[in-house]
Motif scaffolding. Structure first.
Motif: not given
Length: 537
Positions: A202-208, A212-222, A234-237, A257-261
């Protein structure tokens, strides 16, 4: 949420306590499924034991390997009455004298129906991670897992709680300190690893480039699994407001990928599966944007300090290492926060309010110099709220304080008073000054008045002056630490605060009281000493 059938093996860790000639009793056991691909551990030979000399009991620990089905069957057979220790599935692992041995198990109560499994959480879901979180299931280890728990009765296991060696023996083998987690005494836990997810990034990608900025979630299965049926909520505060709560289907490649600005808030998530239920979670937290790095160079000089441990001329010396000096070599910042936004201001002010709320919760109260009347009213209000017991431990608790405070206590409340001979020490040797015996008699007379008018009969103990320095006020199950003695609280600047762990203090005070003489015994001893001194003169 069914258990996972892909895991073929499980490890059973079992601790029993046994008195010679009797069947052992279940102290604690865990049944842990091995994650897919994890090698089966080497079988344990024999048992490890620890004798409890005080009550002629022995602790026994054994670890055995069972197939998953055999482990589930054994776990489900645990119930009130007699059962047997688990028998290893592989013939070569079995030891006839140790496996399949009868043990006693108390009545078991499950916190959820089998095979429902729950995910331990260290803190509230919408809270920020903090250092005060307490692991609810330390026996799981480093690999996340879900639990089913069956709670038993700890009756007959009291001796274990009084033996630190026994607690350490179990902690090293079961990965839990049962003195701190007493709810697990006589209990059993089934642990199942995540059957689908191996890793979550789970990490944030800077705006470029205008994006805008976005959050990447990468789920690796067994291995052998896929992300089909997985959902990510997802929940934001933002500035202490819940601003987003969304559920996403996890794409087949496991990358969402979840766009956040902008990502200046706090972000958390929960991973669920159509069949297995909740698999993982992360409380809301902010992304690290800037790290300040200071590098200091030590002066290289080291100094050892030796000082006496007290003012006594015969006090032993103690050594400690003096702090080493250092010089700033470089200072740098990695990353940059250009516009913190209102969230930072809100967080700073909210933290101030949290500190004030914590101070109020623990009764932190400052008495300025010259606030004697305010301090007396405050102590009286605490005593008036007592419903079962009051304990006052104060080295200078004298007759005057009985009248100043104890008439605020209701007649049905038990009172214990711990004082010292310092409270009955004459202030000077001038004429018309009461003697030590006179002060003691005045104290006893005040107790008689208290009994006559308030129907209170305190248990008074005169403990050694060297045994107690601090002042404590116990009201029911709360303990207050009092900065000054009650005879002067508020005359000089002082503080009172409620302690977060009252049980320890109450136990220590009761221990001091047990071995101390009562008031009448102390008066007789003082009178006898005065008589003998008069004869010698």
């Amino acid at each position: 949420m069914a258990t996972n059938d892909c895991n073929q093996w499980a490890v059973v860790r079992l601790v029993t306590v046994q008195r010679k000639g009797e069947a052992g009793k279940l102290l604690f056991t865990t049944v842990t499924e091995l994650a897919q691909g994890r090698p089966v551990p080497t079988a344990m030979c024999g048992v490890e034991c620890l004798r409890l000399k005080e009550n002629k009991e022995t602790l026994f620990f054994r670890r055995v390997i069972l197939s998953k089905n055999d482990a589930i069957n054994w776990y489900q057979t645990l119930g009130e009455g007699e059962t047997c220790t688990p028998v290893p599935t592989r013939q070569e692992d079995r030891e006839k004298k140790l496996d399949g041995v009868p043990i006693q198990v108390s009545k078991m109560v499950s916190d959820q129906p089998w095979p429902m499994l729950g995910l331990p959480i260290n803190e509230d879901l919408f809270s920020r991670p903090n250092q005060r979180a307490i692991d609810p299931a330390p026996f799981i280890g480093s690999v996340p897992g879900r639990l089913h728990r069956r709670f038993g009765d700890r009756s007959g296991l009291e001796a274990f709680l009084e033996n630190e060696d026994a607690q350490a023996f179990v902690a090293r083998r079961m990965h839990i300190d049962l003195f701190d987690y007493q709810e697990y005494l006589g209990s059993a836990v089934y642990i199942s690893p995540d059957p689908v997810v191996q890793q979550i990034d789970n990490f944030m990608v800077p705006a470029k480039d205008g994006r805008g900025e976005r959050i990447i979630y990468r789920i690796v299965p067994r291995p052998g699994q896929n992300v089909k049926g997985l959902r990510l909520t997802t929940f934001d505060k933002e500035a202490r407001l819940l601003t987003s709560f969304e559920t996403h289907e996890v794409p087949i490649n496991g990358i969402l990928e979840v766009e956040k600005g902008t990502c200046m808030g706090e972000y958390g998530f929960v991973v669920t599966h159509d069949e297995h239920g909740v698999l993982a979670y992360q409380p809301s937290s902010s992304f690290l944007r800037q790290m300040n790095l200071d590098i200091r160079v030590s002066s290289g000089s080291s100094r050892k300090v030796r000082v006496p441990s007290s003012d006594s001329p015969t006090a032993p010396a103690i050594d400690y290492q003096a702090a080493m000096g250092s010089e700033l070599a470089s200072k740098s910042a990695i990353g940059k926060v250009s516009t913190p936004g209102p969230g930072v201001r809100v967080a700073v002010e909210a933290r101030k309010r949290e500190k004030l709320a914590e101070a109020k919760h623990y009764g932190q109260r400052w008495f300025a110099e010259g606030s004697r009347e305010e301090a007396m009213y405050f102590i009286q209000s605490l005593l008036r709220a007592a419903r079962s017991r009051v304990i006052i431990a104060d080295p200078y608790l004298g007759a005057l304080q009985l009248g100043q405070f104890l008439y605020a206590v209701h007649s049905e409340v038990s009172i214990a008073l711990l004082t010292t001979k310092l409270a009955f020490k004459p202030m000077c040797k001038q004429k018309n000054v009461e003697t030590k015996l006179g002060l003691l008699e005045a104290f006893r007379h005040s107790l008689e008045e208290l009994n006559k008018y308030q129907k209170l009969v305190p248990d008074v103990r005169v403990i050694s002056a060297s045994s107690l320095h601090d002042r404590f006020l116990v009201v029911d199950n709360d303990v207050w630490f009092v900065g000054n003695s009650l005879n002067s609280l508020g005359e000089k600047a002082s503080m009172i605060v409620k302690l977060p762990n009252p049980s320890e203090v109450i136990e220590r005070l009761e221990s001091l009281s047990t071995n101390a003489p009562c008031l009448n015994e102390h008066i007789k001893k003082t009178a006898k000493t005065n008589t003998e001194r008069g004869r010698s003169e």
